[in-house]
Design an enzyme around this catalytic site. Structure first.
Site, PDB file in Angstrom:
ATOM      1  N   ASP A  48      32.373  37.361  43.291  1.00  0.00           N
ATOM      2  CA  ASP A  48      33.518  38.242  43.404  1.00  0.00           C
ATOM      3  C   ASP A  48      34.729  37.478  42.851  1.00  0.00           C
ATOM      4  O   ASP A  48      34.732  36.255  42.850  1.00  0.00           O
ATOM      5  CB  ASP A  48      33.723  38.577  44.887  1.00  0.00           C
ATOM      6  CG  ASP A  48      34.900  39.490  45.102  1.00  0.00           C
ATOM      7  OD1 ASP A  48      34.966  40.526  44.418  1.00  0.00           O
ATOM      8  OD2 ASP A  48      35.753  39.177  45.952  1.00  0.00           O
TER       9      ASP A  48
HETATM   10  P1  ADP Z   1      37.900  41.966  43.496  1.00  0.00           P
HETATM   11  O1  ADP Z   1      36.557  42.359  43.003  1.00  0.00           O
HETATM   12  O2  ADP Z   1      38.718  41.281  42.470  1.00  0.00           O
HETATM   13  O3  ADP Z   1      37.868  41.249  44.809  1.00  0.00           O
HETATM   14  P2  ADP Z   1      38.593  44.415  44.807  1.00  0.00           P
HETATM   15  O4  ADP Z   1      37.362  45.239  44.674  1.00  0.00           O
HETATM   16  O5  ADP Z   1      38.861  43.802  46.129  1.00  0.00           O
HETATM   17  O6  ADP Z   1      38.679  43.314  43.678  1.00  0.00           O
HETATM   18  O7  ADP Z   1      39.827  45.289  44.377  1.00  0.00           O
HETATM   19  C1  ADP Z   1      39.864  45.811  43.081  1.00  0.00           C
HETATM   20  C2  ADP Z   1      41.189  46.353  42.700  1.00  0.00           C
HETATM   21  O8  ADP Z   1      41.508  47.464  43.498  1.00  0.00           O
HETATM   22  C3  ADP Z   1      42.326  45.380  42.870  1.00  0.00           C
HETATM   23  O9  ADP Z   1      42.467  44.554  41.756  1.00  0.00           O
HETATM   24  C4  ADP Z   1      43.487  46.343  43.018  1.00  0.00           C
HETATM   25  O10 ADP Z   1      43.900  46.777  41.753  1.00  0.00           O
HETATM   26  C5  ADP Z   1      42.897  47.511  43.764  1.00  0.00           C
HETATM   27  N1  ADP Z   1      43.082  47.396  45.206  1.00  0.00           N
HETATM   28  C6  ADP Z   1      42.138  47.160  46.148  1.00  0.00           C
HETATM   29  N2  ADP Z   1      42.669  47.132  47.378  1.00  0.00           N
HETATM   30  C7  ADP Z   1      44.001  47.353  47.222  1.00  0.00           C
HETATM   31  C8  ADP Z   1      45.104  47.437  48.108  1.00  0.00           C
HETATM   32  N3  ADP Z   1      44.991  47.295  49.428  1.00  0.00           N
HETATM   33  N4  ADP Z   1      46.323  47.690  47.577  1.00  0.00           N
HETATM   34  C9  ADP Z   1      46.474  47.840  46.247  1.00  0.00           C
HETATM   35  N5  ADP Z   1      45.481  47.755  45.355  1.00  0.00           N
HETATM   36  C10 ADP Z   1      44.259  47.526  45.824  1.00  0.00           C
HETATM   37 MG    MG Z   2      37.377  40.825  46.854  1.00  0.00          MG
END
Ligand code: ADP
Ligand code: MG
Length: 333
Positions: free
Chosen positions: A33
């Site tokens: 991740d």
């Molecule tokens: P990663 O795989 O990088 O951990 P996530 O799946 O956790 O990413 O989140 C992907 C994207 O979704 C983030 O880069 C953001 O753009 C958006 N996102 C997720 N959760 C939030 C939140 N609480 N507030 C704003 N944007 C969010």
């Molecule tokens: Mg994450």
């Protein structure tokens, strides 16, 4: 197996069962991740841009919404708002009407994908420019349009780059899976030197990628994550490895192996330990069968006395096998 699990625990790696040692020893691909795993997860707010709203109001609205989320982005925004002293109640759009109720307004906060799905337009040029700088862009909108943009940036630890290199040199393929956008993902993948990246993935897409792409291509898959938005993928992978077990309560539950600290350098250690453990298991089985077999055969011509059988064939052999296993505690991260 017990020796390996105990030794790993002493070095900050909790392994939930011996099957995972066996599994890890033969895994050829690791999926990571991005946020909070490859990157530190300590996001810094770099830009706040209000559109017809003041920057201060944008931060307040964002913090108000994000107080419902566990995501590192959410934590960074809430923290920033607290630091600047403009928190939650400051949102003047939420009005209590005494004797009647509360009137609220609709606000959205999220990424480009969310706003595309809501059919709300956003200033693409500004967003692209920020992403090119390796920043993650968060849009804030009301029911009709975008009212602000917040950009955040994460640090990549030195240990991350070193650990990924080490894994690659051990012949392991490394792939990043992230919900973040393509441009930011590419910038970060390049900086880390990871073999491949997959962007724009929802939690379910991460599961599918593991099942349908990585598992098919490489057999079994290890997934490393922090448990925020990737718990289903951790659960689906053959071996789910959770980061930073201290201070997080989601990840260790779904994971098979938990790293006590946010420290990817424990992964090469884990692989070395599991490989050596499987070697010791094999050695011990072979020694046992050989010694027992030779003793059984030599019993017939009368070469084996009762004392020899006890001192070497039974007790002695047990001690050799145990001592051989204890060598595993010499492996250090
Ligand atoms: P990663 O795989 O990088 O951990 P996530 O799946 O956790 O990413 O989140 C992907 C994207 O979704 C983030 O880069 C953001 O753009 C958006 N996102 C997720 N959760 C939030 C939140 N609480 N507030 C704003 N944007 C969010
Ligand atoms: Mg994450």
């Amino acid at each position: 197996m017990v020796s390996a699990i105990t030794s790993a625990a002493r070095n900050g790696v909790l392994i939930k069962g011996s099957t995972y040692i066996e599994e890890i020893s033969s895994i050829r691909v690791f999926a990571f991740d991005k946020t909070g795993t490859l990157t530190e997860g300590k996001l810094k707010i770099t830009d706040i841009l209000g559109i017809k709203y003041s920057n201060k109001d944008i931060l307040s609205i964002a913090a108000f919404l994000e107080s419902l989320s566990e995501h590192p982005i959410a934590k960074a925004i809430v923290e920033e708002a607290k630091k600047k002293g403009n928190v939650l109640k400051h949102v003047e759009d939420f009005k209590a009407t005494p004797g009647k109720g509360i009137i609220g307004k609709i606000y959205y906060i999220g990424n480009e994908r969310m706003f595309r799905e809501l059919s709300i337009n956003y200033p693409i040029e500004i967003v692209k420019k920020l992403q090119d700088e390796g920043k993650t862009v968060i849009l804030i909108g009301n029911g009709k349009k975008v009212i602000g943009i917040i950009a955040v940036m994460d640090k990549i630890g030195d240990a991350t780059i070193k650990s990924i290199n080490k894994l690659k040199s051990m012949g392991i393929r490394t792939e990043m899976i992230t919900g973040d956008n393509n441009i930011t993902a590419r910038a970060i993948a390049k900086k880390i030197g990871i073999d491949e990246y997959h962007a724009n993935l929802l939690p379910d897409d991460k599961v599918k990628l593991i099942e349908e792409h990585l598992a098919k291509k490489y057999g079994s898959v290890a997934m490393v994550g922090d448990g925020v938005n990737d718990a289903p993928a951790l659960a689906k992978a053959n071996v789910g490895i959770a980061m930073g077990a201290i201070g997080s309560d989601i990840a260790p539950k779904t994971a098979d192996i938990a790293l006590m600290q946010d420290d990817l350098s424990k992964l090469p250690y884990l692989i070395e330990l599991s490989k050596k453990t499987m070697n010791v298991v094999r050695q011990n089985i072979i020694i046992s069968i050989l010694v027992k077999g030779i003793f059984a055969i030599l019993t017939f011509p009368g070469f084996i006395t009762l004392w020899l059988a006890v001192a070497i064939g039974d007790m002695g052999l047990s001690l050799v096998v145990i001592l051989n296993a204890m060598r595993l505690s010499l492996i250090k991260p």
